[in-house]
Design a protein around this motif. Structure first.
Motif, PDB file in Angstrom:
ATOM      1  N   VAL A   5     -21.953  57.482 -18.168  1.00 25.86           N
ATOM      2  CA  VAL A   5     -20.845  57.299 -18.901  1.00 25.86           C
ATOM      3  C   VAL A   5     -20.358  55.884 -19.496  1.00 25.86           C
ATOM      4  O   VAL A   5     -20.700  54.985 -18.748  1.00 25.86           O
ATOM      5  N   SER A   7     -17.822  53.422 -21.838  1.00 27.67           N
ATOM      6  CA  SER A   7     -16.285  52.431 -22.061  1.00 27.67           C
ATOM      7  C   SER A   7     -15.996  51.828 -23.883  1.00 27.67           C
ATOM      8  O   SER A   7     -17.203  51.168 -23.493  1.00 27.67           O
ATOM      9  N   ASP A  68     -10.441  65.274 -16.825  1.00 29.42           N
ATOM     10  CA  ASP A  68     -11.654  65.600 -17.313  1.00 29.42           C
ATOM     11  C   ASP A  68     -13.327  65.048 -17.500  1.00 29.42           C
ATOM     12  O   ASP A  68     -14.823  65.750 -17.698  1.00 29.42           O
ATOM     13  N   ILE A  69     -13.346  63.958 -17.046  1.00 30.88           N
ATOM     14  CA  ILE A  69     -15.117  63.305 -16.475  1.00 30.88           C
ATOM     15  C   ILE A  69     -15.246  63.849 -16.044  1.00 30.88           C
ATOM     16  O   ILE A  69     -16.803  63.893 -15.741  1.00 30.88           O
ATOM     17  N   GLN A  70     -14.838  64.140 -15.293  1.00 30.73           N
ATOM     18  CA  GLN A  70     -15.266  65.043 -13.770  1.00 30.73           C
ATOM     19  C   GLN A  70     -16.502  65.974 -14.458  1.00 30.73           C
ATOM     20  O   GLN A  70     -17.268  66.668 -13.727  1.00 30.73           O
ATOM     21  N   TYR A  72     -17.558  66.603 -17.316  1.00 27.74           N
ATOM     22  CA  TYR A  72     -18.418  66.699 -18.001  1.00 27.74           C
ATOM     23  C   TYR A  72     -19.566  66.277 -17.061  1.00 27.74           C
ATOM     24  O   TYR A  72     -20.577  66.332 -17.257  1.00 27.74           O
ATOM     25  N   ILE A  81     -21.544  60.720 -21.787  1.00 25.71           N
ATOM     26  CA  ILE A  81     -20.011  60.649 -21.974  1.00 25.71           C
ATOM     27  C   ILE A  81     -19.319  59.789 -22.867  1.00 25.71           C
ATOM     28  O   ILE A  81     -19.747  58.514 -22.041  1.00 25.71           O
ATOM     29  N   LEU A  83     -16.237  57.210 -23.422  1.00 29.59           N
ATOM     30  CA  LEU A  83     -14.947  57.196 -23.299  1.00 29.59           C
ATOM     31  C   LEU A  83     -14.250  56.000 -24.527  1.00 29.59           C
ATOM     32  O   LEU A  83     -14.012  55.508 -24.764  1.00 29.59           O
ATOM     33  N   TYR A  85     -11.517  54.297 -25.092  1.00 29.91           N
ATOM     34  CA  TYR A  85     -10.659  53.970 -23.888  1.00 29.91           C
ATOM     35  C   TYR A  85     -10.773  52.445 -23.567  1.00 29.91           C
ATOM     36  O   TYR A  85     -11.204  51.624 -23.593  1.00 29.91           O
ATOM     37  N   ILE A  94     -10.286  54.708 -12.749  1.00 30.47           N
ATOM     38  CA  ILE A  94     -11.876  55.259 -13.490  1.00 30.47           C
ATOM     39  C   ILE A  94     -12.693  54.379 -12.933  1.00 30.47           C
ATOM     40  O   ILE A  94     -13.878  54.872 -13.754  1.00 30.47           O
ATOM     41  N   TYR A  97     -16.673  55.528 -12.080  1.00 31.50           N
ATOM     42  CA  TYR A  97     -17.425  56.823 -13.485  1.00 31.50           C
ATOM     43  C   TYR A  97     -17.575  56.405 -13.875  1.00 31.50           C
ATOM     44  O   TYR A  97     -19.019  56.550 -14.787  1.00 31.50           O
ATOM     45  N   ILE A  98     -16.968  54.410 -14.690  1.00 30.67           N
ATOM     46  CA  ILE A  98     -18.177  54.524 -16.363  1.00 30.67           C
ATOM     47  C   ILE A  98     -19.535  53.042 -15.711  1.00 30.67           C
ATOM     48  O   ILE A  98     -19.562  53.181 -14.456  1.00 30.67           O
TER      49      ILE A  98
END
Length: 180
Positions: A5, A7, A68-70, A72, A81, A83, A85, A94, A97-98
């Motif tokens: 992920v 960002s 949505d991240i979860q 994906y 992924i 973002l 963001y 969050i 997750y990054i």
């Protein structure tokens, strides 16, 4: 393996969406999520007021984006992924997750000019004057907040004056350097 992920942050008009879209086109098996496409409940309604109160990034309830991240992350065929963001690691809900944050460092005058060209193309001169006056009186602080807190909380800083292809090339080189 779970998707990696990334960002991508910048001030409004700084190039987040443009870079995200070009980067997405260069990566295999990738998806992008765009912060501006979400409606977040229980979040600050006035960005300028939020900044004047201290810009607590945890005031943002990012549940729809996190959901949505979860989803994906469950897709084993995805490699990345992206973002689009604005907060880097600053929202606790969050941040876990990054894997990597990028800050596109675009000078404020360039970002404002891009934003005017993007948002004001069909509006009257009065609206443009109103938006510029609001920026000078209140909005500039929100731009400065990004430079003060989001930029130093990012893993990679990229010059926002570079052409988008060079920015994306630098990001791809960075991924290769990290073995990703």
């Amino acid at each position: 393996m779970k998707p990696y992920v990334i960002s991508i942050a910048a001030v409004s008009g700084g190039g987040k969406t443009t870079v995200t879209n070009h980067f997405l086109g260069k990566l295999n098996n990738s998806k992008a999520l765009y912060f501006d496409e979400y409606v977040f409940k229980d979040c600050p309604e006035d960005i300028c007021d939020w900044v004047s109160r201290g810009a607590n990034y945890n005031e943002w309830n990012l549940s729809p984006l996190i959901k949505d991240i979860q989803e994906y992350l469950k897709n084993e065929s995805l490699e990345y992924i992206l973002l689009d963001y604005p907060f880097a690691y600053l929202n606790d809900a969050i941040s876990g997750y990054i894997d990597l944050t990028v800050f596109i460092d675009t000078p404020l005058d360039i970002a404002m000019a891009r934003r005017i060209l993007r948002d004001q193309s069909e509006n009257l001169v009065y609206d443009l004057n109103s938006d510029l006056n609001n920026y000078l009186v209140r909005g500039r602080d929100a731009y400065l907040e990004m430079q003060k807190n989001v930029k130093p909380n990012s893993d990679i800083e990229i010059n926002g004056l570079l052409p988008v292809d060079l920015i994306v090339d630098q990001l791809i080189k960075e991924l290769r350097h990290r073995g990703l």
